[in-house]
Motif scaffolding. Structure first.
Motif, short mmCIF file in Angstrom:
data_model
loop_
_atom_site.label_atom_id
_atom_site.label_comp_id
_atom_site.label_asym_id
_atom_site.label_seq_id
_atom_site.Cartn_x
_atom_site.Cartn_y
_atom_site.Cartn_z
N ALA A 60 18.65 71.46 -4.74
CA ALA A 60 19.15 71.87 -6.15
C ALA A 60 19.15 70.49 -6.90
CB ALA A 60 20.56 72.48 -5.89
N PRO A 61 18.38 70.42 -7.90
CA PRO A 61 18.64 69.04 -8.62
C PRO A 61 19.94 68.94 -9.50
CG PRO A 61 17.32 70.59 -9.93
CD PRO A 61 17.76 71.45 -8.60
N ASP A 62 20.77 69.61 -9.31
CA ASP A 62 22.24 69.35 -10.07
C ASP A 62 22.60 67.87 -9.74
OD1 ASP A 62 21.87 71.85 -10.74
OD2 ASP A 62 23.37 72.81 -9.61
N TYR A 63 22.76 67.37 -8.66
CA TYR A 63 22.93 66.26 -8.25
C TYR A 63 22.28 65.26 -8.99
CZ TYR A 63 19.42 64.82 -5.04
OH TYR A 63 18.22 64.17 -4.44
N LEU A 64 21.05 65.33 -9.65
CA LEU A 64 20.46 64.25 -10.24
C LEU A 64 20.83 63.92 -11.61
CD1 LEU A 64 16.75 65.48 -9.11
CD2 LEU A 64 18.16 63.48 -8.11
#
Length: 80
Positions: A60-64
């Motif tokens: 999940a790229p949200d943390y980027l």
């Protein structure tokens, strides 16, 4: 879309970098190749299907996204 890398590396390099055994890396690479997710060669490795690789890894790229660092609160010096 295909993501490719021309960095010379071996399964031993990947195993050392990940802290895993060469046997585990070899089996994982073989499984990913069998599923058609990666191509692995002597001088090039390619991610043939980045979306499927991301789904398999539950990525999940949200943390980027950019998150500002927490602001430190000033200490209360009235009790000193």
């Amino acid at each position: 879309m295909q993501s490719s890398s021309r960095v010379c590396r071996t399964q031993r390099h990947v195993a050392d970098a990940c802290g895993l055994s060469i046997v585990h890396i070899n089996r994982t690479i073989q499984e990913l190749r069998h599923r058609g997710l990666i191509a692995w060669g002597a001088a090039r490795s390619s991610c043939c299907n980045p979306k499927s690789c991301a789904a398999l890894a539950d990525f999940a790229p949200d943390y980027l996204r950019d998150v500002p660092p927490p602001v430190a609160k000033p200490q209360d010096r009235s009790s000193t």
